[in-house]
Write a protein that holds these residues in place. Structure first.
Motif, PDB file in Angstrom:
ATOM      1  N   ASP A   1       0.354  -1.007  -0.178  1.00  0.00           N
ATOM      2  CA  ASP A   1      -0.379  -0.075   0.098  1.00  0.00           C
ATOM      3  C   ASP A   1       1.232   1.467   0.325  1.00  0.00           C
ATOM      4  O   ASP A   1       1.250   1.726   0.627  1.00  0.00           O
ATOM      5  CB  ASP A   1      -1.278   0.105   1.686  1.00  0.00           C
ATOM      6  CG  ASP A   1      -2.011   1.166   1.153  1.00  0.00           C
ATOM      7  OD1 ASP A   1      -1.880   2.292   0.446  1.00  0.00           O
ATOM      8  OD2 ASP A   1      -3.482   1.074   1.803  1.00  0.00           O
ATOM      9  N   SER A   2       0.430   2.607  -0.928  1.00  0.00           N
ATOM     10  CA  SER A   2       1.643   3.350  -1.176  1.00  0.00           C
ATOM     11  C   SER A   2       1.449   4.143  -0.180  1.00  0.00           C
ATOM     12  O   SER A   2       2.610   4.917   0.332  1.00  0.00           O
ATOM     13  CB  SER A   2       1.690   3.920  -2.055  1.00  0.00           C
ATOM     14  OG  SER A   2      -0.537   4.598  -2.120  1.00  0.00           O
ATOM     15  N   ARG A   3       0.955   3.884   0.713  1.00  0.00           N
ATOM     16  CA  ARG A   3       0.745   5.261   2.337  1.00  0.00           C
ATOM     17  C   ARG A   3       0.987   4.133   2.999  1.00  0.00           C
ATOM     18  O   ARG A   3       1.581   5.483   4.018  1.00  0.00           O
ATOM     19  CB  ARG A   3      -1.284   5.092   3.347  1.00  0.00           C
ATOM     20  CG  ARG A   3      -2.323   5.131   1.318  1.00  0.00           C
ATOM     21  CD  ARG A   3      -3.796   4.960   2.666  1.00  0.00           C
ATOM     22  NE  ARG A   3      -3.821   3.959   2.963  1.00  0.00           N
ATOM     23  CZ  ARG A   3      -4.606   3.071   4.225  1.00  0.00           C
ATOM     24  NH1 ARG A   3      -4.609   3.979   4.942  1.00  0.00           N
ATOM     25  NH2 ARG A   3      -4.817   1.244   3.468  1.00  0.00           N
ATOM     26  N   ALA A   4       1.960   3.425   3.250  1.00  0.00           N
ATOM     27  CA  ALA A   4       3.011   2.881   4.252  1.00  0.00           C
ATOM     28  C   ALA A   4       4.154   3.767   3.941  1.00  0.00           C
ATOM     29  O   ALA A   4       4.633   3.647   4.508  1.00  0.00           O
ATOM     30  CB  ALA A   4       2.895   1.698   4.286  1.00  0.00           C
ATOM     31  N   ILE A   5       4.304   4.119   3.276  1.00  0.00           N
ATOM     32  CA  ILE A   5       5.422   5.037   1.777  1.00  0.00           C
ATOM     33  C   ILE A   5       6.041   5.953   3.005  1.00  0.00           C
ATOM     34  O   ILE A   5       6.656   6.678   3.979  1.00  0.00           O
ATOM     35  CB  ILE A   5       5.081   4.914   0.999  1.00  0.00           C
ATOM     36  CG1 ILE A   5       6.219   3.456  -0.127  1.00  0.00           C
ATOM     37  CG2 ILE A   5       6.917   6.241   0.493  1.00  0.00           C
ATOM     38  CD1 ILE A   5       5.217   4.697  -1.334  1.00  0.00           C
ATOM     39  N   GLU A   6       4.770   6.825   3.303  1.00  0.00           N
ATOM     40  CA  GLU A   6       4.848   8.441   3.980  1.00  0.00           C
ATOM     41  C   GLU A   6       5.758   7.791   5.374  1.00  0.00           C
ATOM     42  O   GLU A   6       5.988   8.393   6.239  1.00  0.00           O
ATOM     43  CB  GLU A   6       3.511   8.502   3.693  1.00  0.00           C
ATOM     44  CG  GLU A   6       3.258  10.205   4.832  1.00  0.00           C
ATOM     45  CD  GLU A   6       2.257  11.085   5.635  1.00  0.00           C
ATOM     46  OE1 GLU A   6       2.008  11.383   6.465  1.00  0.00           O
ATOM     47  OE2 GLU A   6       1.616  10.275   4.197  1.00  0.00           O
ATOM     48  N   PHE A   7       4.621   6.542   6.745  1.00  0.00           N
ATOM     49  CA  PHE A   7       4.878   6.428   7.491  1.00  0.00           C
ATOM     50  C   PHE A   7       6.110   6.459   7.811  1.00  0.00           C
ATOM     51  O   PHE A   7       7.401   6.676   8.474  1.00  0.00           O
ATOM     52  CB  PHE A   7       4.101   4.518   7.879  1.00  0.00           C
ATOM     53  CG  PHE A   7       2.850   5.868   8.603  1.00  0.00           C
ATOM     54  CD1 PHE A   7       2.706   6.369   9.468  1.00  0.00           C
ATOM     55  CD2 PHE A   7       1.772   5.037   7.362  1.00  0.00           C
ATOM     56  CE1 PHE A   7       1.001   6.956  10.152  1.00  0.00           C
ATOM     57  CE2 PHE A   7       0.509   5.719   7.446  1.00  0.00           C
ATOM     58  CZ  PHE A   7      -0.046   6.120   9.258  1.00  0.00           C
ATOM     59  N   LEU A   8       6.838   5.111   6.610  1.00  0.00           N
ATOM     60  CA  LEU A   8       8.409   5.034   6.460  1.00  0.00           C
ATOM     61  C   LEU A   8       9.327   6.042   6.256  1.00  0.00           C
ATOM     62  O   LEU A   8      10.254   6.155   6.985  1.00  0.00           O
ATOM     63  CB  LEU A   8       8.686   3.934   5.459  1.00  0.00           C
ATOM     64  CG  LEU A   8       8.095   2.846   5.470  1.00  0.00           C
ATOM     65  CD1 LEU A   8       8.114   1.710   4.328  1.00  0.00           C
ATOM     66  CD2 LEU A   8       8.502   1.955   6.907  1.00  0.00           C
TER      67      LEU A   8
END
Length: 235
Positions: A200-207
């Motif tokens: 999920d691309s939304r996870a990139i922000e958290f990482l």
């Protein structure tokens, strides 16, 4: 105070649970576990502690169906082997929560999952989650608890691998993201790793946000890089 008042209060204020420990004189991990239990007695987290030395009472091994020591039972939750004080505290918390009948069923499932995963019976947990996707939140409860033992955490890893890239795992992006700031490094590391499995691309922000933290060591940075790489391959 009357007896009726005491009974009324007991329904709102959990009673410190009892603990039973089986040990032997030559057990390497028994002194450490016993010391932790003693501290929990002194702090009032445990109401009582009964200790049995199997060399003096070998019949207790068969009575409690124990194969190795140290063995501890807190409420109805059993632990075998070396344990941290956090793991013992976790069982105390569950035992207290189970005194509240309104939350008993939920807490039982978390405890059941913990037991099954710690015993390597991950297939049973996966089968339950496949039948009821909401049960994955009980896995998140275990993941975010510092007292969760290593054997259970290994089982959690198998579950995340099983559901890699599925909608179920994608639904956990925000929950995993919240755990990336946890004070326990193990939990932060696991959350960062599992974010890479969500596809999920939304996870990139958290990482990327986690990568800016000043306290990150080489291990954490490597996990972030690996997870970002996995997400780029799936997006």
């Amino acid at each position: 105070m009357t007896m009726k008042d005491e009974n009324t209060n007991s329904t709102t204020t959990p009673i410190a649970p009892e603990a039973l420990m089986l040990l032997s004189s030559h057990c390497a991990h028994c002194p450490g576990v016993l010391d932790s239990l003693s501290k929990l007695i002194k702090s009032g987290e445990l109401g009582s502690l009964h200790v049995i030395n199997l060399e003096q009472h070998p019949e207790a091994m068969q009575q409690y169906k124990v194969r190795s020591v140290p063995w501890v039972r807190i409420g109805k939750h059993e632990l075998t082997g070396a344990q941290t004080i956090e793991a013992l505290q976790q069982r105390i918390n569950w035992a207290k929560e189970e005194q509240n009948t309104e939350t008993n069923e939920v807490n039982n499932q978390v405890a059941d999952f913990d037991f099954l995963l710690s015993e390597g019976q991950v297939a049973k947990v996966i089968a339950t989650i496949n039948k009821d996707h909401a049960a994955i939140q009980d896995i998140m409860t275990l993941l975010g608890d510092s007292g969760t033992v290593l054997s259970t955490r290994i089982g959690i890893g198998v579950i995340f691998e099983e559901f890699t890239g599925t909608d179920l795992l994608k639904s956990l992006v925000d929950d995993l993201g919240a755990l990336t700031t946890h004070q326990d490094k193990r939990i932060r590391a696991d959350a960062l790793h599992y974010l890479g499995m969500t596809a999920d691309s939304r996870a990139i922000e958290f990482l990327k946000k986690a990568d800016t933290q000043k306290d990150n060591d080489d291990e954490i940075k490597e996990i972030i890089e690996d997870s970002l790489s996995a997400l780029k391959q799936n997006n």
